[in-house]
Design a protein around this motif. Structure first.
Motif, PDB file in Angstrom:
ATOM      1  N   GLN A 224       1.047  -1.027   0.096  1.00  0.00           N
ATOM      2  CA  GLN A 224      -0.006  -0.127   0.195  1.00  0.00           C
ATOM      3  C   GLN A 224       0.769   1.339   0.043  1.00  0.00           C
ATOM      4  OE1 GLN A 224      -2.704   0.442   3.226  1.00  0.00           O
ATOM      5  NE2 GLN A 224      -4.484   1.478   1.936  1.00  0.00           N
ATOM      6  N   TYR A 225       0.461   2.157  -0.847  1.00  0.00           N
ATOM      7  CA  TYR A 225       1.217   3.626  -0.974  1.00  0.00           C
ATOM      8  C   TYR A 225       2.604   3.373  -1.668  1.00  0.00           C
ATOM      9  CZ  TYR A 225      -2.785   4.559   1.884  1.00  0.00           C
ATOM     10  OH  TYR A 225      -4.190   4.826   2.447  1.00  0.00           O
ATOM     11  N   ASP A 226       2.932   1.992  -2.027  1.00  0.00           N
ATOM     12  CA  ASP A 226       4.245   2.009  -2.798  1.00  0.00           C
ATOM     13  C   ASP A 226       3.939   1.423  -4.097  1.00  0.00           C
ATOM     14  OD1 ASP A 226       6.906   1.656  -3.475  1.00  0.00           O
ATOM     15  OD2 ASP A 226       7.192  -0.060  -2.054  1.00  0.00           O
ATOM     16  N   ASN A 227       3.959   2.352  -5.192  1.00  0.00           N
ATOM     17  CA  ASN A 227       3.550   2.008  -6.425  1.00  0.00           C
ATOM     18  C   ASN A 227       4.590   2.076  -7.637  1.00  0.00           C
ATOM     19  OD1 ASN A 227       1.352   3.913  -4.844  1.00  0.00           O
ATOM     20  ND2 ASN A 227       0.259   2.737  -6.679  1.00  0.00           N
ATOM     21  N   ILE A 228       4.836   0.784  -7.884  1.00  0.00           N
ATOM     22  CA  ILE A 228       6.132   0.594  -8.730  1.00  0.00           C
ATOM     23  C   ILE A 228       5.672   0.973 -10.319  1.00  0.00           C
ATOM     24  CG2 ILE A 228       7.504  -1.302  -9.632  1.00  0.00           C
ATOM     25  CD1 ILE A 228       6.443  -2.889  -7.259  1.00  0.00           C
ATOM     26  N   TYR A 229       4.432   0.775 -10.525  1.00  0.00           N
ATOM     27  CA  TYR A 229       3.686   0.974 -12.140  1.00  0.00           C
ATOM     28  C   TYR A 229       2.677   2.012 -11.932  1.00  0.00           C
ATOM     29  CZ  TYR A 229       6.308  -3.607 -12.316  1.00  0.00           C
ATOM     30  OH  TYR A 229       7.256  -4.514 -12.261  1.00  0.00           O
ATOM     31  N   GLN A 230       2.571   2.544 -13.198  1.00  0.00           N
ATOM     32  CA  GLN A 230       1.047   3.153 -13.281  1.00  0.00           C
ATOM     33  C   GLN A 230       0.136   2.277 -13.588  1.00  0.00           C
ATOM     34  OE1 GLN A 230       1.554   6.509 -16.042  1.00  0.00           O
ATOM     35  NE2 GLN A 230       3.764   6.936 -15.274  1.00  0.00           N
ATOM     36  N   GLY A 231      -0.383   1.670 -12.590  1.00  0.00           N
ATOM     37  CA  GLY A 231      -1.313   0.349 -12.911  1.00  0.00           C
ATOM     38  C   GLY A 231      -2.668   0.698 -12.982  1.00  0.00           C
ATOM     39  N   VAL A 232      -3.624  -0.255 -12.970  1.00  0.00           N
ATOM     40  CA  VAL A 232      -5.081  -0.216 -12.968  1.00  0.00           C
ATOM     41  C   VAL A 232      -5.662  -0.925 -11.713  1.00  0.00           C
ATOM     42  CG1 VAL A 232      -4.856   0.026 -15.555  1.00  0.00           C
ATOM     43  CG2 VAL A 232      -5.098  -2.386 -14.398  1.00  0.00           C
ATOM     44  N   ASN A 233      -6.755  -0.828 -11.794  1.00  0.00           N
ATOM     45  CA  ASN A 233      -7.532  -1.336 -10.807  1.00  0.00           C
ATOM     46  C   ASN A 233      -8.338  -2.925 -11.432  1.00  0.00           C
ATOM     47  OD1 ASN A 233      -9.308  -2.510  -8.389  1.00  0.00           O
ATOM     48  ND2 ASN A 233     -10.446  -0.974  -8.533  1.00  0.00           N
ATOM     49  N   SER A 234      -7.831  -3.823 -11.216  1.00  0.00           N
ATOM     50  CA  SER A 234      -8.211  -5.299 -11.803  1.00  0.00           C
ATOM     51  C   SER A 234      -8.070  -6.330 -10.861  1.00  0.00           C
ATOM     52  CB  SER A 234      -7.781  -5.548 -13.191  1.00  0.00           C
ATOM     53  OG  SER A 234      -8.508  -6.797 -13.531  1.00  0.00           O
ATOM     54  N   ARG A 235      -8.779  -6.694  -9.994  1.00  0.00           N
ATOM     55  CA  ARG A 235      -8.920  -7.355  -8.724  1.00  0.00           C
ATOM     56  C   ARG A 235      -9.845  -8.533  -8.693  1.00  0.00           C
ATOM     57  NH1 ARG A 235      -7.074  -2.791  -4.471  1.00  0.00           N
ATOM     58  NH2 ARG A 235      -9.348  -2.090  -4.996  1.00  0.00           N
ATOM     59  N   LEU A 236      -9.661  -9.886  -8.524  1.00  0.00           N
ATOM     60  CA  LEU A 236     -10.806 -10.581  -8.451  1.00  0.00           C
ATOM     61  C   LEU A 236     -11.458 -10.434  -6.997  1.00  0.00           C
ATOM     62  CD1 LEU A 236     -12.120 -13.466  -9.332  1.00  0.00           C
ATOM     63  CD2 LEU A 236     -10.286 -14.648  -8.081  1.00  0.00           C
ATOM     64  N   ASP A 237     -13.066 -10.485  -7.368  1.00  0.00           N
ATOM     65  CA  ASP A 237     -13.859 -10.171  -5.941  1.00  0.00           C
ATOM     66  C   ASP A 237     -13.635 -11.494  -5.309  1.00  0.00           C
ATOM     67  OD1 ASP A 237     -16.535 -10.402  -4.894  1.00  0.00           O
ATOM     68  OD2 ASP A 237     -16.333  -8.364  -5.147  1.00  0.00           O
ATOM     69  N   PRO A 238     -13.708 -11.272  -3.645  1.00  0.00           N
ATOM     70  CA  PRO A 238     -13.625 -12.322  -2.899  1.00  0.00           C
ATOM     71  C   PRO A 238     -14.953 -13.264  -2.965  1.00  0.00           C
ATOM     72  CG  PRO A 238     -12.911 -10.370  -1.655  1.00  0.00           C
ATOM     73  CD  PRO A 238     -13.591 -10.164  -2.945  1.00  0.00           C
ATOM     74  N   ILE A 239     -16.210 -12.586  -3.085  1.00  0.00           N
ATOM     75  CA  ILE A 239     -17.294 -13.784  -3.464  1.00  0.00           C
ATOM     76  C   ILE A 239     -17.195 -14.512  -4.647  1.00  0.00           C
ATOM     77  CG2 ILE A 239     -19.740 -13.644  -3.888  1.00  0.00           C
ATOM     78  CD1 ILE A 239     -20.261 -11.276  -2.049  1.00  0.00           C
ATOM     79  N   GLN A 240     -16.669 -13.944  -5.723  1.00  0.00           N
ATOM     80  CA  GLN A 240     -16.521 -14.644  -6.900  1.00  0.00           C
ATOM     81  C   GLN A 240     -15.217 -15.655  -6.671  1.00  0.00           C
ATOM     82  OE1 GLN A 240     -18.530 -14.510  -9.093  1.00  0.00           O
ATOM     83  NE2 GLN A 240     -19.489 -12.600  -8.994  1.00  0.00           N
TER      84      GLN A 240
END
Length: 369
Positions: A224-240
């Motif tokens: 958290q708060y240590d950004n290596i890349y200019q990334g995106v938000n694409s995370r697998l949802d815990p319910i799924q």
């Protein structure tokens, strides 16, 4: 008149309804709605299933492909303008992932028999800018062999699997998801392993790639708060993730049921106007059972009149899509266009179609003149 539906997602998940509701309640009660043990458990489950060392859950199948290619660029394996060999017969997401990363898709015609990339054509399309072969296990048939591996090793290319449709398929003792350097999965609800929404994953045995994909899908950060890349938000949802981990226990059983339905079609469809699919000696999981018919519209109308619902995967070759008109529209790809003009998908979901239904459908098809 009896009806033969193509797919009913309510029926697909009804078998697991009580368990899935319990799983959702468990995640709700946990208070952890992004990341956490449910995602980690699924990632471990899928990596163990495929044989790959690492798995990273992401938002969907397209993102899985995009993040693999983006990660290779961040790691210095690829650069803007580099080329990626890709079959001309695939869903548009495969090529979108390439062009989204400012890479160049080099379309190679498929085999008219398997619908997968024609490996005999790959080497002739390789240039000094080629960096990868993006192979697609279309309809659940593995598009991989020792020959493809040898070509990749000869020219120093990465093999990336578009495994959106091929989970559980295997060839020469190797599972899809562990055939190349990285693989992208889609768990769109219609897939053999389907979520109840969008979901995807990346598998690989390359720890640097896995870390880069994970960071890129999390705003470019592993901490958290240590950004290596200019990334995106694409995370697998815990319910799924939790529902997928549960359903993964049944994927081999579900795939075998599809193969049994396919064997009924293989044995009982004898109409010479209908070209049946082939498996090439590989373990085909039949995400779709796809036949070819020259008079496709009339064929589908005939089946509809007799209660059989069908679909087309896919009706337009991707180089004929408007969004690629300027970039790819001048290409001459007659095999891809022939396939797009003739393919018809028959009912194959074991939740909706029985062996008796498949026999009935075959008999109806045999009456088509």
């Amino acid at each position: 008149m009896k009806r033969y539906p193509f797919l009913d997602l309510g029926l697909v998940n009804r078998r697991y309804s009580d368990e899935l509701k319990h799983i959702c309640a468990r995640v709700i009660d946990s208070g952890r709605y992004v990341g956490g043990s449910e995602v980690t458990d699924f990632e471990n489950h899928l990596s163990e299933y495929t044989g790959a060392d690492y798995c990273v859950g992401v938002g969907n199948g397209l993102d899985a492909l995009r993040l693999i290619l983006r990660a290779y660029k961040e790691l210095g394996v690829m650069n803007d303008g580099d080329e990626v060999i890709v079959p001309s017969n695939t869903y548009i997401a495969t090529v979108l992932a390439i062009t989204d990363n400012r890479l160049v898709p080099v379309l190679v015609e498929p085999s008219i028999d398997t619908y997968n990339i024609d490996e005999s054509l790959i080497e002739s399309r390789i240039t000094e800018r080629t960096k990868a072969i993006l192979t697609v296990h279309l309809y659940g048939l593995p598009a991989y062999s020792a020959r493809m591996k040898d070509i990749a090793e000869k020219y120093g290319l990465k093999i990336i699997e578009d495994n959106a449709q091929g989970i559980g398929a295997h060839s020469e003792g190797i599972m899809t998801g562990n055939m190349g350097d990285a693989a992208a999965f889609s768990f769109y609800p219609t897939k053999n392993l389907g979520a109840l929404g969008d979901a995807g994953a990346v598998t690989t045995s390359d720890v640097r790639l896995a870390d880069a994909v994970r960071a890129l899908g999390n705003y470019g950060s592993l901490r958290q708060y240590d950004n290596i890349y200019q990334g995106v938000n694409s995370r697998l949802d815990p319910i799924q993730a939790a529902m997928l981990s549960f359903k993964l226990n049944y994927i081999d059983e579900e795939n075998e049921k599809r193969r049994q339905l396919a064997s009924v079609y293989d044995r009982m469809i004898v109409n010479p106007a209908v070209t049946l699919p082939v498996d090439g000696g590989k373990y085909h999981t039949y995400h779709q059972y796809v036949v070819r018919v020259k008079e496709r519209d009339r064929f589908r109308e005939f089946l509809a009149e007799n209660g059989v619902e069908t679909a087309i995967h896919y009706p337009k070759a991707l180089h004929r899509q408007k969004c690629y008109e300027a970039q790819l529209g001048a290409l001459h790809l007659p095999i891809a266009e022939k396939i797009a003009a003739e393919v018809v998908s028959l009912p194959i979901s074991p939740s909706c179609t029985t062996a008796e239904d498949a026999a009935d459908i075959a008999a109806i098809i045999n009456d088509f003149k």
